[in-house]
Enzyme design. Structure first.
Site, PDB file in Angstrom:
ATOM      1  N   CYS A  10       0.844  -1.189   0.000  1.00 47.58           N
ATOM      2  CA  CYS A  10       0.000   0.000   0.000  1.00 47.58           C
ATOM      3  C   CYS A  10       0.882   1.243   0.000  1.00 47.58           C
ATOM      4  CB  CYS A  10      -0.924  -0.021   1.202  1.00 47.58           C
ATOM      5  SG  CYS A  10      -1.900  -1.543   1.341  1.00 47.58           S
ATOM      6  N   ARG A  57       1.068   1.731  -5.951  1.00 43.72           N
ATOM      7  CA  ARG A  57       1.308   0.760  -4.886  1.00 43.72           C
ATOM      8  C   ARG A  57       0.021   0.135  -4.361  1.00 43.72           C
ATOM      9  NH1 ARG A  57       6.481   1.384  -2.293  1.00 43.72           N
ATOM     10  NH2 ARG A  57       5.606   0.394  -0.459  1.00 43.72           N
ATOM     11  N   TRP A  62      -3.971  -1.658  -1.192  1.00 40.12           N
ATOM     12  CA  TRP A  62      -4.089  -2.895  -1.959  1.00 40.12           C
ATOM     13  C   TRP A  62      -4.523  -3.958  -0.955  1.00 40.12           C
ATOM     14  CZ3 TRP A  62      -1.908  -7.826  -2.083  1.00 40.12           C
ATOM     15  CH2 TRP A  62      -2.113  -8.546  -3.266  1.00 40.12           C
ATOM     16  N   ASN A 106       1.085   0.084   6.499  1.00 31.00           N
ATOM     17  CA  ASN A 106       1.480  -0.862   5.457  1.00 31.00           C
ATOM     18  C   ASN A 106       2.081  -2.083   6.133  1.00 31.00           C
ATOM     19  OD1 ASN A 106       0.775   1.001   3.541  1.00 31.00           O
ATOM     20  ND2 ASN A 106       2.859   1.424   2.835  1.00 31.00           N
ATOM     21  N   GLY A 107       1.831  -3.259   5.570  1.00 32.86           N
ATOM     22  CA  GLY A 107       2.416  -4.482   6.106  1.00 32.86           C
ATOM     23  C   GLY A 107       1.350  -5.449   6.581  1.00 32.86           C
ATOM     24  N   GLU A 161       8.745 -13.328 -20.185  1.00 33.21           N
ATOM     25  CA  GLU A 161       8.438 -11.944 -19.819  1.00 33.21           C
ATOM     26  C   GLU A 161       7.334 -11.377 -20.711  1.00 33.21           C
ATOM     27  OE1 GLU A 161       8.597  -8.198 -17.941  1.00 33.21           O
ATOM     28  OE2 GLU A 161       9.022 -10.260 -17.344  1.00 33.21           O
ATOM     29  N   LYS A 214       3.747  -9.983 -19.279  1.00 31.74           N
ATOM     30  CA  LYS A 214       3.227  -8.645 -19.560  1.00 31.74           C
ATOM     31  C   LYS A 214       1.824  -8.720 -20.144  1.00 31.74           C
ATOM     32  CE  LYS A 214       6.235  -6.179 -17.872  1.00 31.74           C
ATOM     33  NZ  LYS A 214       6.288  -7.257 -16.893  1.00 31.74           N
ATOM     34  N   GLU A 271      -0.630  -9.574 -17.331  1.00 29.54           N
ATOM     35  CA  GLU A 271      -0.798  -8.473 -16.394  1.00 29.54           C
ATOM     36  C   GLU A 271      -1.692  -7.370 -16.954  1.00 29.54           C
ATOM     37  OE1 GLU A 271       3.280  -8.122 -13.811  1.00 29.54           O
ATOM     38  OE2 GLU A 271       3.405  -7.579 -15.916  1.00 29.54           O
ATOM     39  N   HIS A 331       5.037 -31.821 -26.418  1.00 35.19           N
ATOM     40  CA  HIS A 331       4.875 -32.648 -25.229  1.00 35.19           C
ATOM     41  C   HIS A 331       3.658 -32.247 -24.402  1.00 35.19           C
ATOM     42  CE1 HIS A 331       8.639 -34.694 -25.965  1.00 35.19           C
ATOM     43  NE2 HIS A 331       9.257 -33.526 -26.082  1.00 35.19           N
ATOM     44  N   LYS A 345       2.493  -2.354  -7.242  1.00 32.54           N
ATOM     45  CA  LYS A 345       3.946  -2.335  -7.230  1.00 32.54           C
ATOM     46  C   LYS A 345       4.446  -2.633  -5.817  1.00 32.54           C
ATOM     47  CE  LYS A 345       7.001  -0.785 -10.423  1.00 32.54           C
ATOM     48  NZ  LYS A 345       6.971  -1.229 -11.816  1.00 32.54           N
TER      49      LYS A 345
END
Length: 593
Positions: free
Chosen positions: A2, A27, A77, A103-104, A478, A482, A485, A501, A588
């Protein structure tokens, strides 16, 4: 994960809080809120479960007592409790005197809550953070010293926290941190607090980062304690970037800006490290032993960057490597003589920090991060700064390329310092790295012309496959990440040789398959298998590709391919009406495990 902002200024704190929250929204953006002390000694709390624009509207529409220059803010968040106004920060005690942003994770919140409820405290939310307000309230009932109350409260917490506590009666403000980032700054305007210095860069030229166990009262003079003992205020650190770096300029979104910045970022990084990479000085300056074996520990995009770095080290120096998904490190056994390279854009990734705790002190740790004041930097034996500058888009772009270039340069330097690579050969590799900015610019120009039409042809696809081989495989991974996301479409990356396979069963008429073709002739067999089943192949590679963007093969793989891959994901997301800077469910700096 957050975002926290706080201010003690002479005029109204609200504009500072709102502007800071806007810069911190990357964030977390499930909800946001502020608490500002009023001129009559109360607190005005305004919260919204929408974006900052709605919170600004609430502030503009408010009436009542005048607001002072002391206030706190938070953008969330969600981890504990659903997304609702009652769960949005700031949280308060029973009387409304104490307001807290946090935060946390408070790991013992349930136990504390049960005790507090038994003692008569009434909770208004479902979140762990609210217990902090009630713990401070309980301590204040015994002693009116807010700093002591915060010290007593935090001593009872288990987990991680960055908190700001505001006392409406006295106007005092106390901050504390444990395994979660928080910075404080003093300027001509007043005092500021933030979970990211970028939120306050416009007003602050220097800052001080709290260390674990610090509790600080902001006032006419700062009172600083560490582990309960009064200590001198640490010397401030210059802000690492200008506030202008956070502005969009002429770009439609931060992701577009940050994709475009990549050639300049790579050029600037190489100006810093190229000479010392070629002569071994970069590694010698770190004070680390020669790596007999390398273990990369990372998550997400940083994990892909680590795979690139490990591939280059194996290719150039023949050094054995391990790539460890940080969240799965519990059962990993590292060989003696292993150097751990821990990679995190923010330096606060909880899974990476927890993995290092799991490994203990048995192995030296090199941190590769974009934040040299972070928890990871403090935990490591040596630190490499990525020098990517602020990255606001939640989906990493320029931090990936910076991690790759800094990491590869460090590995070249290590090989020279250990005598495994001659300076002449290292210089040749550095010369190849020097060509990357021009190659990335070319890739961007080509992609700008080709990608929109390619996206039009696959816009309605429900899922995508990404294929690569060898050094190209991390870039395929990557690219798939992307796309997931940003567009919320399924995308999976596979080694091209694995297609037959199992994953080939997914290929049907029109299934889009993106191939990172960096010249391995074996890729052609996979491409043929896809086309034979009606799949829609999109190639990113050399001449004849749909997006011809690559130069000659290098040990670190086709780094310039990441530009069209990023642009492809962004273009598809925009066509689908998605917010490319703030993807749903993501934020983030993943500070929870």
């Amino acid at each position: 994960m957050c975002g926290i902002i706080a201010a003690r200024v002479a005029d109204d704190a609200t504009p500072y809080l709102l502007d800071g929250l806007e810069r911190l929204e990357y964030r977390g953006y499930d909800s946001a809120g502020i608490a500002v002390r009023t001129a009559v000694g109360g607190t005005e709390v305004l919260r919204s479960v929408s974006r900052l624009g709605d919170l600004r509207a609430l502030v503009a529409a408010r009436s009542g007592a005048a607001l002072t220059g002391t206030g706190i803010g938070h953008t969330r968040w969600a981890t504990h409790g659903g997304v609702s106004e009652r769960n949005a920060h700031p949280h308060q005690d029973c009387s409304g005197r104490v307001s807290v942003v946090h935060n946390g994770i408070v790991e013992n919140a349930d136990r504390l809550r049960t005790t507090l409820e038994t003692q008569g405290h009434v909770f208004a939310s479902d979140v762990d953070s609210e217990v902090i307000a009630h713990l401070v309230e309980r301590a204040l009932a015994v002693d009116a010293d807010l700093m002591l109350a915060v010290q007593i409260a935090t001593a009872q917490l288990e987990g991680s926290w960055a908190i700001v506590v505001l006392d409406a009666v006295t106007g005092r403000m106390v901050v504390a941190a444990e395994r979660s980032p928080l910075v404080v700054a003093r300027t001509g305007r007043g005092d500021f607090v933030a979970s990211d210095v970028g939120a306050i860069a416009e007003w602050c030229e220097t800052f001080v980062a709290l260390r674990d166990g610090d509790v600080v009262e902001l006032g006419e003079s700062w009172e600083w304690s560490s582990a309960g003992v009064a200590v001198p205020v640490p010397f401030p650190t210059p802000s690492p970037f200008a506030a202008a770096a956070l502005d969009l300029g002429d770009h439609p979104d931060h992701m577009a800006k940050e994709i475009e910045e990549q050639p300049a970022v790579v050029a600037a990084v190489l100006d810093r490290v190229a000479v010392r990479a070629a002569d071994g000085g970069m590694w010698a300056g770190l004070g680390l032993p020669d790596p007999e074996r390398l273990a990369v520990v990372a998550c997400g995009t940083s994990l892909h960057a680590g795979q690139v770095i490990a591939t280059a080290l194996r290719w150039i120096g023949g050094v054995p490597t391990d790539v460890v998904v940080a969240s799965e490190a519990d059962q990993v056994v590292l060989s003696p003589g292993t150097l751990v390279v821990a990679i995190s854009q923010s330096g606060e990734t909880a899974d990476v920090l927890r993995a290092l705790d799991r490994f203990g002190d048995a192995h030296p740790v090199l941190a590769l991060t974009n934040n040299v004041h972070s928890s990871l930097a403090r935990r490591a034996d040596a630190v490499l700064d990525c020098h990517a500058g602020p990255e606001i888009g939640v989906a990493a772009t320029k931090t990936f390329t910076a991690q790759v270039v800094v990491g590869v340069a460090a590995m070249l330097s290590a090989l020279v310092a250990s005598g495994r690579l001659s300076p002449d050969r290292a210089t040749a590799h550095v010369r190849a790295l020097r060509s990357l900015p021009a190659r990335m610019e070319h890739a961007g120009r080509v992609a700008a012309d080709r990608v929109p039409l390619l996206v039009s042809s696959v816009r309605d696809a429900s899922g995508f496959l990404f294929l690569g081989r060898g050094a190209g495989l991390p870039y395929a991974a990557e690219g798939a990440l992307k796309l997931k996301e940003l567009s919320y479409r399924w995308a999976e990356a596979y080694p091209a040789g694995e297609l037959k396979h199992g994953p080939l069963a997914l290929v049907d008429e029109g299934t889009p398959v993106v191939v990172v073709d960096h010249g391995d002739p074996r890729l052609q067999a996979a491409i043929a298998e896809v086309r034979a089943r009606g799949g829609r192949v999109i190639t990113i590679g050399g001449p004849g590709s749909d997006v011809p963007a690559l130069g000659s093969p290098e040990p670190w793989g086709p780094l310039e391919a990441v530009v069209p891959l990023q642009m492809f994901a962004r273009e598809l997301a925009l066509r689908l009406g998605c917010d490319v800077d703030k993807p749903r469910n993501l934020a983030k700096s993943v500070t929870v495990a």
